[in-house]
Design an enzyme around this catalytic site. Structure first.
Site, mmCIF file in Angstrom:
data_model
loop_
_atom_site.group_PDB
_atom_site.id
_atom_site.type_symbol
_atom_site.label_atom_id
_atom_site.label_comp_id
_atom_site.label_asym_id
_atom_site.label_seq_id
_atom_site.Cartn_x
_atom_site.Cartn_y
_atom_site.Cartn_z
ATOM 1 N N GLU A 108 110.975 107.232 44.059
ATOM 2 C CA GLU A 108 110.903 108.485 44.830
ATOM 3 C C GLU A 108 112.300 109.021 45.143
ATOM 4 O O GLU A 108 112.690 109.166 46.299
ATOM 5 C CB GLU A 108 110.048 108.291 46.083
ATOM 6 C CG GLU A 108 108.598 108.012 45.712
ATOM 7 C CD GLU A 108 107.622 107.993 46.873
ATOM 8 O OE1 GLU A 108 108.069 107.845 48.010
ATOM 9 O OE2 GLU A 108 106.407 108.132 46.628
ATOM 10 N N GLU B 202 101.826 105.096 41.608
ATOM 11 C CA GLU B 202 101.292 104.913 42.969
ATOM 12 C C GLU B 202 100.163 105.901 43.161
ATOM 13 O O GLU B 202 100.305 107.079 42.836
ATOM 14 C CB GLU B 202 102.351 105.170 44.050
ATOM 15 C CG GLU B 202 103.442 104.147 44.109
ATOM 16 C CD GLU B 202 104.404 104.362 45.280
ATOM 17 O OE1 GLU B 202 103.996 104.952 46.301
ATOM 18 O OE2 GLU B 202 105.567 103.965 45.147
HETATM 19 C C1 BG6 Z 1 105.386 105.979 48.707
HETATM 20 C C2 BG6 Z 1 106.319 104.825 48.620
HETATM 21 O O1 BG6 Z 1 106.040 107.002 49.372
HETATM 22 O O2 BG6 Z 1 104.232 105.889 49.437
HETATM 23 C C3 BG6 Z 1 105.742 103.500 49.073
HETATM 24 O O3 BG6 Z 1 106.922 104.682 47.351
HETATM 25 C C4 BG6 Z 1 104.829 103.724 50.253
HETATM 26 O O4 BG6 Z 1 106.806 102.623 49.337
HETATM 27 C C5 BG6 Z 1 103.701 104.637 49.810
HETATM 28 O O5 BG6 Z 1 104.340 102.560 50.827
HETATM 29 C C6 BG6 Z 1 102.623 104.888 50.839
HETATM 30 O O6 BG6 Z 1 103.188 105.310 52.041
HETATM 31 P P1 BG6 Z 1 102.868 104.560 53.390
HETATM 32 O O7 BG6 Z 1 103.755 105.201 54.384
HETATM 33 O O8 BG6 Z 1 101.425 104.802 53.650
HETATM 34 O O9 BG6 Z 1 103.185 103.122 53.167
#
Ligand code: BG6
Length: 491
Positions: A199, A388
């Site tokens: 990111e 993700e």
């Molecule tokens: C992304 C990141 O922004 O979202 C992760 O690469 C992160 O590291 C994921 O965990 C989900 O966000 P959160 O705040 O729900 O953990």
């Protein structure tokens, strides 16, 4: 028809949210180790406790820069979620077995920079740290799982953050290049899929620097320049070390819609989206800054400190594939006043009245994923990977260990169907899918454990209580069915 043969199905994690063992095996401290837990639903942010230049101690909201001269510390009386996290450090063999059982053929994970270089800029690497990851990669290979390794996932050595303000300084770039040299050489032949910087479009505490890295525009742009150079260096070096290496960029890539067909809303969405995400993709895919950005910097009187060869490096280090995170979408309104804000990772938009949200206010939008895939593919025409995706939810583990997470199954099914349509009907070259937090890990945004994404439940709570035992949620069996049928059996 369907997903291509050899499609990569797996799961994703980040070392600072999963590994724990924060000072075991010679590891040094990272910024994440100095971040307290927060409470996302009640808007209580994560915090840094700092030693101040006058000898006092003060606490700062992690989303704001801490004052110059303040040094983030680890306070012995405070609980820090990353210190144990969900203990991949102590459970990695069993966790890889679970991945294999689920039918994964790829494991997205990251290397903790401070496990290799405890201060980030040490001359020699820590052999114990190098061996730790080597054993893991070998175990993955033995199980038919391809490692997909993020070189930098929200990871900044605390020493570099405190003393150099992270990426603002060229010193951090040089330290990162050294880190890349060492790990790319060591894992040659063992790892062929790499992501450079997670990111890269998110400039906050863990990703950038602690002090004036974000609020001061000159510093923020300089830090971005250094991150781009680090990302390009990783690609170039990976190709030199092993031409078989494939390196992807990684961008937080939610979809945004104009709030209405009013041209003002359309323009607002366009400028916001290019500022927030397309800028980063354009630089890493094309190797140079887009014209609007060059003009914007000029108007703002921002001059980037460059060294000879920098522009060439950016052009030489363009990526092999485009990876991104997708959780949610947002709407952009030219007049956001009076409209409800939407949740999301660094989302700046307003709530879309057509979509439901999760408990943290993140909009659920499977068609948004198909739109996203098409927009990226149409723009760049290089292979794509979703690294993700998933839903953060509060799960209940029953006394027999089961977790009935039908809401997660629904989310996954709808998003995989959207992917399938993009592949089958739109011809998008999608090569892999690694849903976020396939096993429960600490939330990056809030530091909570209760915000769970996993298909595997880990017995750990927000205060560090739990025996770390793992149990399969209903979604584990669903994903197993999907993966083993190469995405055909989705019901
Ligand atoms: C992304 C990141 O922004 O979202 C992760 O690469 C992160 O590291 C994921 O965990 C989900 O966000 P959160 O705040 O729900 O953990």
């Amino acid at each position: 028809m369907g997903f291509p043969k050899g499609f990569l199905w797996g799961g994703a994690t980040a070392a600072n949210q999963y590994e724990g063992g924060y000072i075991s095996g010679g590891k040094g401290l990272a910024v994440a180790d100095a971040l307290t837990g927060g409470d996302g639903r009640n808007n209580i942010p994560r915090k840094f406790i700092c030693d101040m230049p006058d000898g006092s101690r003060a606490t700062f909201d992690a989303m704001e820069d801490v004052p110059e001269g303040a040094k983030a510390i680890v306070d012995p009386d405070t609980y820090y979620p990353s210190h144990i996290a969900t203990d991949f450090y102590g459970h990695w063999q069993g966790d890889i077995d679970l991945m294999a059982e689920m039918g994964c053929n790829v494991n997205r994970m990251s290397i903790n920079w401070t496990r290799i270089f405890p201060n980030g800029d040490d001359a020699e690497p820590n052999e114990e740290g190098l061996k730790f990851y080597e054993d893991i990669f070998r175990a993955c290979k033995d199980k038919g799982i391809e490692p997909l390794v993020t070189l930098n996932h929200f990871d900044m050595p605390l020493h570099l953050a405190n003393e150099y303000d992270g990426w603002v300084s060229r010193h951090t770039l040089e330290a990162f290049e050294h880190f890349c040299d060492v790990v790319l050489t060591r894992y040659k032949g063992l790892v062929t899929y790499w992501l450079n910087i997670n990111e890269i479009n998110i400039d906050v505490y863990m990703t950038s620097g602690l002090h004036e890295a974000n609020t001061n525009k000159q510093n923020r742009e300089q830090a971005r320049w250094h991150r781009f150079l680090g990302a390009a260096y990783a690609v170039k070096k990976a190709h030199e070390i092993d031409p078989a290496n494939k390196v992807g960029l990684m961008i937080a890539h939610g979809v945004s819609y104009p709030y209405s067909c009013n041209p003002e809303d359309v323009w607002c969405e366009l400028t916001n989206a290019r500022d927030y995400k397309w800028f980063f993709g354009d630089v890493e895919v094309r190797g140079y800054y887009p014209s609007w950005k060059v003009l914007e910097l000029k108007r703002a009187g921002i001059e980037l400190a460059k060294e000879p060869g920098d522009d060439e490096l950016l052009r030489e280090g363009t990526v092999d594939f485009y990876s991104f995170s997708y959780y949610n979408s947002e709407a952009q309104a030219a007049s956001p006043e009076g409209k409800e804000k939407v949740g999301g990772n660094m989302s700046s938009g307003v709530k879309n009245p057509y979509l439901e949200t999760n408990a943290w206010g993140w909009a659920i939008d499977p068609l948004g994923l198909r739109i996203n895939l098409n927009q990226i593919w149409d723009r760049y025409q290089i292979p794509l990977m979703i690294v993700e995706n998933g839903i953060g939810a509060i799960d209940v583990r029953e006394p027999d260990g089961s977790v009935h997470d039908s809401y997660r199954i629904d989310y996954m099914r709808d998003h995989i169907k959207a992917m399938k349509a993009a592949v089958e009907e739109d011809g998008v070259d999608l090569i892999g899918y690694t849903p976020w937090g396939w096993i429960d890990i600490v939330s990056a945004g809030t530091g909570e454990m209760r915000k769970r994404y996993g298909f595997v439940y880990v017995d750990m709570d927000d205060d560090g209580n739990g025996d770390m035992s793992r149990s399969r949620k209903d979604s584990f069996y669903y994903m197993q069915k999907v993966y083993k049928s190469n995405g055909e059996d989705l019901d």
